[in-house]
Design an enzyme around this catalytic site. Sequence first.
Site, mmCIF file in Angstrom:
data_model
loop_
_atom_site.group_PDB
_atom_site.id
_atom_site.type_symbol
_atom_site.label_atom_id
_atom_site.label_comp_id
_atom_site.label_asym_id
_atom_site.label_seq_id
_atom_site.Cartn_x
_atom_site.Cartn_y
_atom_site.Cartn_z
ATOM 1 N N CYS A 161 12.684 10.259 14.704
ATOM 2 C CA CYS A 161 12.194 9.762 15.993
ATOM 3 C C CYS A 161 11.590 8.361 15.939
ATOM 4 O O CYS A 161 11.240 7.809 16.981
ATOM 5 C CB CYS A 161 11.169 10.740 16.565
ATOM 6 S SG CYS A 161 11.757 12.442 16.594
ATOM 7 N N HIS A 293 4.046 7.641 22.223
ATOM 8 C CA HIS A 293 5.156 8.508 21.830
ATOM 9 C C HIS A 293 5.246 9.663 22.820
ATOM 10 O O HIS A 293 6.313 9.964 23.333
ATOM 11 C CB HIS A 293 4.943 9.003 20.403
ATOM 12 C CG HIS A 293 6.098 9.738 19.828
ATOM 13 N ND1 HIS A 293 7.374 9.214 19.786
ATOM 14 C CD2 HIS A 293 6.184 10.968 19.242
ATOM 15 C CE1 HIS A 293 8.198 10.086 19.217
ATOM 16 N NE2 HIS A 293 7.502 11.159 18.880
ATOM 17 N N HIS A 329 13.048 13.229 25.239
ATOM 18 C CA HIS A 329 12.855 12.674 23.902
ATOM 19 C C HIS A 329 14.229 12.392 23.306
ATOM 20 O O HIS A 329 14.953 13.308 22.914
ATOM 21 C CB HIS A 329 12.089 13.682 23.037
ATOM 22 C CG HIS A 329 11.665 13.138 21.708
ATOM 23 N ND1 HIS A 329 12.066 11.909 21.227
ATOM 24 C CD2 HIS A 329 10.861 13.668 20.727
ATOM 25 C CE1 HIS A 329 11.549 11.706 20.034
ATOM 26 N NE2 HIS A 329 10.799 12.759 19.718
#
Length: 851
Positions: A161, A293, A329
């Site tokens: 990520c 995030h 995401h």
Amino acid sequence: MNNRKRVVITGMGILSPLADNIAEFRQALFNKQCAISDSQRFSRWFANARAAEVQGPGDYPGLSDEIINSLDNAALWAYKVGKDALTQAGLINHQASLDETGLIIGVSSAGTEAFLPLFERRMQDFSLAKAIFSGGFSSCCASVSSLLRLKGGVELVATACTASPNAIGMAFDYIQNGKSQIMLAAGTEPIYLPTFAGFYALNVMHPESCTPFSGTPGMSIGEGAGALVLEEYQHAVDRGATLYAEILSYATSCDAWHETGPDPRANGAVQVMIKALHNADIAPDRVDYVNLHGTGTEANDRIETLAVKKVFPHSASLPVSSTKSWFGHTIGAAGMVELIACLVTLPEKKILPTLNFGTPRVNCDLDYVANDFREQEVNIFVKNNYAFGGNNCSLVVSTQPASVPVTAYQEKRVAISGIGAITALGHTLNEMLEAIWSYQKPVALQPVVFHQDTLAEVRELLEVLRATRQFETVLGYSLPDVTPLLPEQTENFKTFQVTGLEPRQHLRRYDRRKATRGGTFALIALSAALTSARRKIRKDGDEIGLIMGMSRGSQETTWKYLQSLQPDPCKVRTSEFPGSLMNAIATFCGISEGIKGYTTTLATGENAALGALTYGYEIIRQNLQSQVIVGGADEYFPSMALYMDAVTQKLHMTADARDYQIYGNASSGFVPGEGACMLLLEAPETAEARGAAVLAEIVGYGKSCSNGYFAAEQLSENAQALTLAIDRALTDAGITAKDIDLVCGSSNGSQQHSHVEIDAIWQSFQYEKPQVPVVNYNAFFGFVASSAGLLNLAVLVDCFRQQRVPAIPHTQLFCDDRLNFVREPLNIPIKLALLLGANESGNYYALVIKG
């Protein structure tokens, strides 16, 4: 002191569930559209499957159907957004600029789509062409750089990520170090079944749409791609480019805490922001906004909130928000897509809100810009992303280029102060070197033993390929030609394997339950490098970084995870999910040794560790980190991928290591090896102050890539690309070919790879030093894919020490009489050596090493 160069953004490209171009993406954001909805793709397996998915097959003008059908979505999307970014920057038709432009891609699930039919049990849909052109983890780099005609070299960041913001950071470094004035950074991530199943089984999916920092915890998965053109400021101004923003700095770090969960004290998240702000010489109270995030999970949201409070004295009034509530995401593409969302809204003096925001959760008490845009001018902002394994990345960005003073740094020389290695030839570097210098007999090759499940897949797949005649149409030969490679007839299918290893004889700390074979090799080599350099990590792990270069990663763990998808993906084995990621080995090493500094995993394929070496070199040279460990590791596993290498005639089928003849007249492929090599890099004065010896110095490097990935005959273009990398390395080191005393290649032994190296060496040395000695030592320990170049470098360092050069093993008849191949041990003075390396897809490295 050296003033840092300004790095500005001059082009953007986007592909998102919201839109496939910048203008419509901006409008969708201002319309507060949420792309998360019921998933038709995954509802066949999972109840309440929700995702933000890119709809439709996409439009790729200029690409033939043949190429489109050979590429996966990771590559097609990266190509699309990369082309759009170069077009917006006004560079798409400027070949002189493209010749110098490098490409860095961030991705988590590359190379997956080609093999989906195997673990989804759709054998009839398997495409041999897609497996060849898109089946490698780094294949998207090769296809995109070829299609966009970029020749500045490529790297693939695979830190899950944090992959795409880390890619931006590496591109930033390329410009800072003068290797290029223009770089293309991209993030791309399609959602595939293994990824969706892993997060679903971890029970972290939100039942509706994620609501970061409020309401019910849970994430929403998304997919998409984005790209940025980064350019040196004056170069952009001189050509009249539009400046969209300036990258002020970046940093990475590692929690060294847990495979999936963040450090509950938020130390890694705090450290990475402080380091990024320090690199930009920006005080925390000057930051106007933080794009978080913000996954929506309880652990992330609580820890990230804590980190912001620890870093920013004005956290109570500092606007922060998460854009994952808009488009989910997007894993490897997350930082890129989210940064572009900021860049198309903040200049309008509008801060993106956190959508779906409800009642704040316990300990989530920041100003999350809930639900509606906020009118506010923002100049300096921070973009944060975090990943499995405790990988953290922060970018510091200005929406007003040239409004912040440039920073300066004291350039450092870069020394190698420690080396550790493990191969089939020896469990330590000394064992390996002793075996090389007193070479009596080759290592006994070990037979490949395929698992029964793999054999069943092989048989079924071969029947499909026979029925669809894909051998004839794709490879040009028929199935009977590969009959010796059938599972029951592979008596000559052997590899160099590490045998008799007792890890606890080499390691003080070793958790066998969490150790993969490749991770064990890496940790042993890492520990040996630290011991060699007299470096002990106590409570100063943030002073040392770890950059890993990977080829295929933890193959056995990945295989187990993929096998567990059947018969029910809802019950996939979560214990193997994080271990199947490319950054899993770096995670294991970081946790084991407490390494918390700059941490990254590059998965650029063969010789990826040379990419790690160049990246680590820049971190030390720019004085960003005092010490960095770089390396690579490979484990043997009889996988479908290994079998495909045999079917496509990349492997050399042999029962005897003496048949593995690098640069031989009858070379016919490579023999796989396994093992690891790790180096400790630091400034010479840092090593000497600790009483450690300086083993060698890196004094320059060059990279290049060819554009011949889809060409049937590409030897000439590849040789030109390697020649260009050599020229760039010599220029970077401030020397010419006549100053080089020894050339070390790392060809895997195939005729194609060998001739590329040979032609490039001849083109580079024919006028100034045609008889320069040439060596390659891969035949001693097999082709250890990711770290072949580093293992050869370890031998070179010993050549410097002894002023002697071992001969190339086994080869009797060399394939070219123009070069001075070392046939017998030499006693010659050696001061400078040139190390060469290549990825399997036309990406080349050249490094000048000083003894």
